[in-house]
Design an enzyme around this catalytic site. Structure first.
Site, PDB file in Angstrom:
ATOM      1  N   GLN A 139       0.808  -1.216   0.000  1.00  0.00           N
ATOM      2  CA  GLN A 139       0.000   0.000   0.000  1.00  0.00           C
ATOM      3  C   GLN A 139       0.839   1.263   0.000  1.00  0.00           C
ATOM      4  OE1 GLN A 139      -1.470  -1.124   4.056  1.00  0.00           O
ATOM      5  NE2 GLN A 139      -1.326   1.073   4.476  1.00  0.00           N
TER       6      GLN A 139
ATOM      7  N   CYS B 261      -4.904   0.634   3.958  1.00  0.00           N
ATOM      8  CA  CYS B 261      -4.939  -0.773   4.361  1.00  0.00           C
ATOM      9  C   CYS B 261      -6.343  -1.352   4.242  1.00  0.00           C
ATOM     10  CB  CYS B 261      -4.425  -0.921   5.784  1.00  0.00           C
ATOM     11  SG  CYS B 261      -5.338   0.059   7.012  1.00  0.00           S
TER      12      CYS B 261
ATOM     13  N   HIS C  55      -5.872  -1.126  12.005  1.00  0.00           N
ATOM     14  CA  HIS C  55      -5.252  -1.558  10.753  1.00  0.00           C
ATOM     15  C   HIS C  55      -6.063  -2.690  10.137  1.00  0.00           C
ATOM     16  CE1 HIS C  55      -2.158  -2.177   7.809  1.00  0.00           C
ATOM     17  NE2 HIS C  55      -1.740  -3.326   8.302  1.00  0.00           N
TER      18      HIS C  55
ATOM     19  N   ASN D 179      -0.595  -9.245   5.233  1.00  0.00           N
ATOM     20  CA  ASN D 179      -0.517  -7.796   5.377  1.00  0.00           C
ATOM     21  C   ASN D 179      -0.373  -7.169   3.981  1.00  0.00           C
ATOM     22  OD1 ASN D 179      -0.441  -5.312   6.640  1.00  0.00           O
ATOM     23  ND2 ASN D 179       1.558  -5.594   7.587  1.00  0.00           N
TER      24      ASN D 179
END
Length: 342
Positions: free
Chosen positions: A144, A150, A285, A303
């Site tokens: 990102q 996110c 997040h 992630n």
């Protein structure tokens, strides 16, 4: 020693600090012997590894001090023998404010007044290992960048998994489409995955080849492009407990929320984050739950910070009750094609 210091000074005076093989070689030859110069060597090696450069001497010194502070945190943690291991990554020379800017989970008013179905556990589950990467439901780890998007990456990962399961073909969809066009979210300023999924119940996704992600984000280009994919039929919430989260995972990948504003997640490299890591539960997040490993009792989480972060872009988080380690049992959602499967 003098030669090494002189070399640094000469490079700084050019106005552009660069790591060179010459300086690294001097360090490897043992010219730096005290702890300060060992930090210097580690920093220059770090700059080489992550292709870092700084435009002024002040910037170099500023970033080196941040790196040294974080390296002390990493070394202190690893010396305690925890099940998780920390290591340097591209954020080790970032300020706390720069790091926090990537944590873009923002709960906002729902974009729809419809009542959303909630996925709940059907009793205590029989826990077996699940890894949706092996089923072709998970794209490669994405990045990102320095942007609080996110939430968009987590949302799109759920959409990618749902389409792959429904149509038997894994497509990489556009986070920029969602981040730039969802008026209920704030792009790099943050958003909410359930609103992101509801966005796709009103239009089909676009591939990231057609609508690439680049920073800074711009204005919505949806009108210029035509989606070749159907809109999402359903967006489901997940009940806030570990059994319901596992139930959702048995169907597909899940958009999940975690607490990432802490040293343990920021510098995570390998192993399992568990109670010893004390990473907090105030979620900030968006990430993606792609699997569960029964041998070790931990979640496998994707992630969106690139493959150099963590365990090739992934983090392992112990499965626990309550709000969960790093708050993972809270505020999850899933893209759904067939509600009768639930």
């Amino acid at each position: 020693m003098k030669l090494g210091c002189l070399y640094i000074f000469i490079v700084m005076k050019t106005g552009f600090v660069l790591v060179t093989l010459g300086l690294a070689s001097l360090a490897l030859m043992g010219l730096f012997t005290d702890s300060s110069n060992q930090f210097e060597h580690q920093f220059t090696s770090y700059m080489t590894q992550f292709d870092k450069s700084y435009e002024t001497e002040n910037e170099y010194n500023f970033r080196r001090e941040i790196f040294n502070k974080n390296l002390e945190i990493i070394n202190a943690h690893n010396a305690k023998g925890f099940s998780s291991k920390l290591g340097v990554n591209e954020f080790t020379d970032w300020t706390d404010e720069e790091y926090k800017s990537m944590l873009g989970l923002r709960r906002q008013p729902l974009r729809s007044s419809q009542t959303l179905k909630t996925i709940k556990a059907k009793g205590e589950p029989e826990l077996v290992s699940i890894d949706h990467r092996n089923e072709g439901l998970v794209t490669d780890v994405k990045n990102q960048g320095a942007c609080g998007s996110c939430w968009a990456f987590s949302t799109v990962a759920s959409i990618e998994g749902a389409y792959a399961k429904e149509h038997g073909e894994l497509k990489s969809f556009s986070e920029a489409h969602l981040a730039e066009c969802d008026k209920f979210s704030g792009g790099c300023m943050g958003g909410w995955m359930i609103n992101g999924l509801l966005f796709f119940t009103q239009r089909g996704p676009i591939t990231d080849e057609e609508y690439p992600y680049s920073l800074p984000l711009g204005t919505c280009r949806e009108a210029e492009l035509e989606s070749n994919y159907e809109s999402l039929p359903y967006a489901f919430r997940v009940e806030d407990d570990e059994d319901s989260l596992y139930e959702a995972l048995t169907h597909n990948v899940v958009s999940v929320s975690i607490r990432a504003e802490n040293d343990k997640f920021r510098h995570y490299q390998s192993g399992i984050l568990d109670e010893e890591d004390d990473c907090g539960t105030e979620i900030d997040h968006g990430v993606t739950l792609v699997g569960y490993e029964a041998d070790g009792d931990y979640w496998i989480v994707k992630n969106s910070w690139g493959g150099s972060w963590g365990n090739e872009g992934y983090v392992h988080i112990k499965r626990r009750g309550g709000k969960g380690i790093c708050g993972i049992n809270q505020d999850s959602a899933q893209a759904v094609f067939h509600q009768e499967d639930y």
